[in-house]
Design a protein around this motif. Structure first.
Motif, PDB file in Angstrom:
ATOM      1  N   SER A  99       0.834  -1.196   0.000  1.00  0.00           N
ATOM      2  CA  SER A  99       0.000   0.000   0.000  1.00  0.00           C
ATOM      3  C   SER A  99       0.875   1.256   0.000  1.00  0.00           C
ATOM      4  CB  SER A  99      -0.893   0.014   1.237  1.00  0.00           C
ATOM      5  OG  SER A  99      -1.709   1.147   1.246  1.00  0.00           O
ATOM      6  N   ALA A 100       0.406   2.295  -0.683  1.00  0.00           N
ATOM      7  CA  ALA A 100       1.147   3.556  -0.749  1.00  0.00           C
ATOM      8  C   ALA A 100       1.248   4.210   0.626  1.00  0.00           C
ATOM      9  CB  ALA A 100       0.477   4.507  -1.731  1.00  0.00           C
ATOM     10  N   ASP A 101       0.190   4.108   1.405  1.00  0.00           N
ATOM     11  CA  ASP A 101       0.192   4.649   2.766  1.00  0.00           C
ATOM     12  C   ASP A 101      -0.910   3.957   3.564  1.00  0.00           C
ATOM     13  OD1 ASP A 101      -2.316   6.600   2.890  1.00  0.00           O
ATOM     14  OD2 ASP A 101      -1.326   6.923   0.953  1.00  0.00           O
ATOM     15  N   PRO A 102      -0.820   3.991   4.891  1.00  0.00           N
ATOM     16  CA  PRO A 102      -1.812   3.301   5.719  1.00  0.00           C
ATOM     17  C   PRO A 102      -3.246   3.777   5.495  1.00  0.00           C
ATOM     18  CG  PRO A 102       0.103   3.838   7.033  1.00  0.00           C
ATOM     19  CD  PRO A 102       0.278   4.522   5.700  1.00  0.00           C
ATOM     20  N   SER A 103      -3.442   5.060   5.244  1.00  0.00           N
ATOM     21  CA  SER A 103      -4.796   5.576   5.037  1.00  0.00           C
ATOM     22  C   SER A 103      -5.443   4.973   3.799  1.00  0.00           C
ATOM     23  CB  SER A 103      -4.775   7.096   4.916  1.00  0.00           C
ATOM     24  OG  SER A 103      -4.355   7.673   6.117  1.00  0.00           O
ATOM     25  N   SER A 104      -4.682   4.862   2.734  1.00  0.00           N
ATOM     26  CA  SER A 104      -5.201   4.240   1.506  1.00  0.00           C
ATOM     27  C   SER A 104      -5.549   2.773   1.750  1.00  0.00           C
ATOM     28  CB  SER A 104      -4.177   4.336   0.379  1.00  0.00           C
ATOM     29  OG  SER A 104      -3.917   5.660   0.051  1.00  0.00           O
ATOM     30  N   PHE A 105      -4.665   2.112   2.491  1.00  0.00           N
ATOM     31  CA  PHE A 105      -4.898   0.704   2.804  1.00  0.00           C
ATOM     32  C   PHE A 105      -6.178   0.526   3.611  1.00  0.00           C
ATOM     33  CE2 PHE A 105      -4.380  -2.644   6.046  1.00  0.00           C
ATOM     34  CZ  PHE A 105      -4.431  -3.757   5.211  1.00  0.00           C
ATOM     35  N   ILE A 106      -6.341   1.343   4.644  1.00  0.00           N
ATOM     36  CA  ILE A 106      -7.530   1.241   5.493  1.00  0.00           C
ATOM     37  C   ILE A 106      -8.794   1.518   4.681  1.00  0.00           C
ATOM     38  CG2 ILE A 106      -8.749   2.289   7.452  1.00  0.00           C
ATOM     39  CD1 ILE A 106      -5.910   2.718   8.704  1.00  0.00           C
ATOM     40  N   GLY A 107      -8.745   2.516   3.806  1.00  0.00           N
ATOM     41  CA  GLY A 107      -9.897   2.832   2.969  1.00  0.00           C
ATOM     42  C   GLY A 107     -10.269   1.706   2.032  1.00  0.00           C
ATOM     43  N   ALA A 108      -9.273   1.124   1.368  1.00  0.00           N
ATOM     44  CA  ALA A 108      -9.528   0.010   0.455  1.00  0.00           C
ATOM     45  C   ALA A 108     -10.023  -1.211   1.221  1.00  0.00           C
ATOM     46  CB  ALA A 108      -8.263  -0.330  -0.317  1.00  0.00           C
ATOM     47  N   PHE A 109      -9.414  -1.473   2.365  1.00  0.00           N
ATOM     48  CA  PHE A 109      -9.810  -2.617   3.187  1.00  0.00           C
ATOM     49  C   PHE A 109     -11.261  -2.480   3.606  1.00  0.00           C
ATOM     50  CE2 PHE A 109     -10.121  -5.258   6.932  1.00  0.00           C
ATOM     51  CZ  PHE A 109      -9.258  -6.321   6.691  1.00  0.00           C
ATOM     52  N   HIS A 110     -11.615  -1.301   4.099  1.00  0.00           N
ATOM     53  CA  HIS A 110     -12.985  -1.061   4.557  1.00  0.00           C
ATOM     54  C   HIS A 110     -13.983  -1.151   3.410  1.00  0.00           C
ATOM     55  CE1 HIS A 110     -16.487   1.167   6.090  1.00  0.00           C
ATOM     56  NE2 HIS A 110     -16.136   0.646   7.250  1.00  0.00           N
ATOM     57  N   ALA A 111     -13.614  -0.635   2.252  1.00  0.00           N
ATOM     58  CA  ALA A 111     -14.526  -0.663   1.103  1.00  0.00           C
ATOM     59  C   ALA A 111     -14.830  -2.083   0.650  1.00  0.00           C
ATOM     60  CB  ALA A 111     -13.916   0.130  -0.051  1.00  0.00           C
ATOM     61  N   VAL A 112     -13.847  -2.961   0.720  1.00  0.00           N
ATOM     62  CA  VAL A 112     -14.044  -4.326   0.222  1.00  0.00           C
ATOM     63  C   VAL A 112     -14.507  -5.270   1.326  1.00  0.00           C
ATOM     64  CG1 VAL A 112     -12.884  -6.313  -0.814  1.00  0.00           C
ATOM     65  CG2 VAL A 112     -12.383  -4.016  -1.644  1.00  0.00           C
ATOM     66  N   ILE A 113     -13.871  -5.216   2.481  1.00  0.00           N
ATOM     67  CA  ILE A 113     -14.158  -6.168   3.560  1.00  0.00           C
ATOM     68  C   ILE A 113     -15.346  -5.724   4.411  1.00  0.00           C
ATOM     69  CG2 ILE A 113     -13.173  -7.373   5.560  1.00  0.00           C
ATOM     70  CD1 ILE A 113     -11.866  -8.140   2.893  1.00  0.00           C
ATOM     71  N   GLY A 114     -15.542  -4.408   4.547  1.00  0.00           N
ATOM     72  CA  GLY A 114     -16.682  -3.906   5.301  1.00  0.00           C
ATOM     73  C   GLY A 114     -16.380  -3.539   6.738  1.00  0.00           C
ATOM     74  N   THR A 115     -15.127  -3.614   7.132  1.00  0.00           N
ATOM     75  CA  THR A 115     -14.702  -3.216   8.459  1.00  0.00           C
ATOM     76  C   THR A 115     -13.258  -2.743   8.364  1.00  0.00           C
ATOM     77  OG1 THR A 115     -14.621  -3.879  10.790  1.00  0.00           O
ATOM     78  CG2 THR A 115     -13.915  -5.522   9.171  1.00  0.00           C
ATOM     79  N   THR A 116     -12.764  -2.147   9.421  1.00  0.00           N
ATOM     80  CA  THR A 116     -11.383  -1.671   9.397  1.00  0.00           C
ATOM     81  C   THR A 116     -10.421  -2.814   9.732  1.00  0.00           C
ATOM     82  OG1 THR A 116     -11.396  -1.045  11.723  1.00  0.00           O
ATOM     83  CG2 THR A 116     -12.098   0.635  10.113  1.00  0.00           C
ATOM     84  N   PRO A 117      -9.157  -2.675   9.337  1.00  0.00           N
ATOM     85  CA  PRO A 117      -8.183  -3.715   9.679  1.00  0.00           C
ATOM     86  C   PRO A 117      -8.026  -3.904  11.188  1.00  0.00           C
ATOM     87  CG  PRO A 117      -7.275  -2.245   8.023  1.00  0.00           C
ATOM     88  CD  PRO A 117      -8.568  -1.654   8.469  1.00  0.00           C
ATOM     89  N   GLY A 118      -8.086  -2.818  11.937  1.00  0.00           N
ATOM     90  CA  GLY A 118      -7.969  -2.922  13.391  1.00  0.00           C
ATOM     91  C   GLY A 118      -9.094  -3.733  14.010  1.00  0.00           C
ATOM     92  N   ARG A 119     -10.295  -3.497  13.562  1.00  0.00           N
ATOM     93  CA  ARG A 119     -11.438  -4.267  14.078  1.00  0.00           C
ATOM     94  C   ARG A 119     -11.355  -5.720  13.642  1.00  0.00           C
ATOM     95  NH1 ARG A 119     -15.928   0.244  12.852  1.00  0.00           N
ATOM     96  NH2 ARG A 119     -15.563   1.512  14.699  1.00  0.00           N
ATOM     97  N   CYS A 120     -10.896  -5.932  12.441  1.00  0.00           N
ATOM     98  CA  CYS A 120     -10.762  -7.301  11.932  1.00  0.00           C
ATOM     99  C   CYS A 120      -9.712  -8.048  12.752  1.00  0.00           C
ATOM    100  CB  CYS A 120     -10.354  -7.261  10.465  1.00  0.00           C
ATOM    101  SG  CYS A 120     -10.303  -8.859   9.679  1.00  0.00           S
ATOM    102  N   ARG A 121      -8.608  -7.392  13.064  1.00  0.00           N
ATOM    103  CA  ARG A 121      -7.547  -8.010  13.854  1.00  0.00           C
ATOM    104  C   ARG A 121      -8.046  -8.323  15.256  1.00  0.00           C
ATOM    105  NH1 ARG A 121      -2.115  -5.325  15.976  1.00  0.00           N
ATOM    106  NH2 ARG A 121      -3.725  -4.140  16.976  1.00  0.00           N
ATOM    107  N   THR A 122      -8.823  -7.424  15.830  1.00  0.00           N
ATOM    108  CA  THR A 122      -9.368  -7.630  17.173  1.00  0.00           C
ATOM    109  C   THR A 122     -10.287  -8.847  17.193  1.00  0.00           C
ATOM    110  OG1 THR A 122      -9.261  -5.263  17.610  1.00  0.00           O
ATOM    111  CG2 THR A 122     -10.688  -6.559  19.026  1.00  0.00           C
TER     112      THR A 122
END
Length: 61
Positions: A34-57
């Motif tokens: 990912s180019a930066d964490p914000s882009s990653f979080i946005g793409a992750f949320h758009a496709v998976i439906g939750t944030t990476p932090g919540r998914c990890r938890t």
């Protein structure tokens, strides 16, 4: 599926594996190209439906 979509799904699959192993969002974003964490979080949320932090938890508990 076009190449861009395939690449995004592959990166997010790898992200899910890393998050399940307990890696943080910053490490996961960098490891998945990912180019930066914000882009990653946005793409992750758009496709998976939750944030990476919540998914990890969820996967660790």
């Amino acid at each position: 599926m076009i190449f861009y979509e395939w690449r995004t799904w592959l990166r997010l699959y790898n992200a899910l594996v890393l998050l399940a192993e307990g890696h943080g969002t910053l490490h996961t974003a960098n490891a998945c190209g990912s180019a930066d964490p914000s882009s990653f979080i946005g793409a992750f949320h758009a496709v998976i439906g939750t944030t990476p932090g919540r998914c990890r938890t969820r996967s660790s508990g």
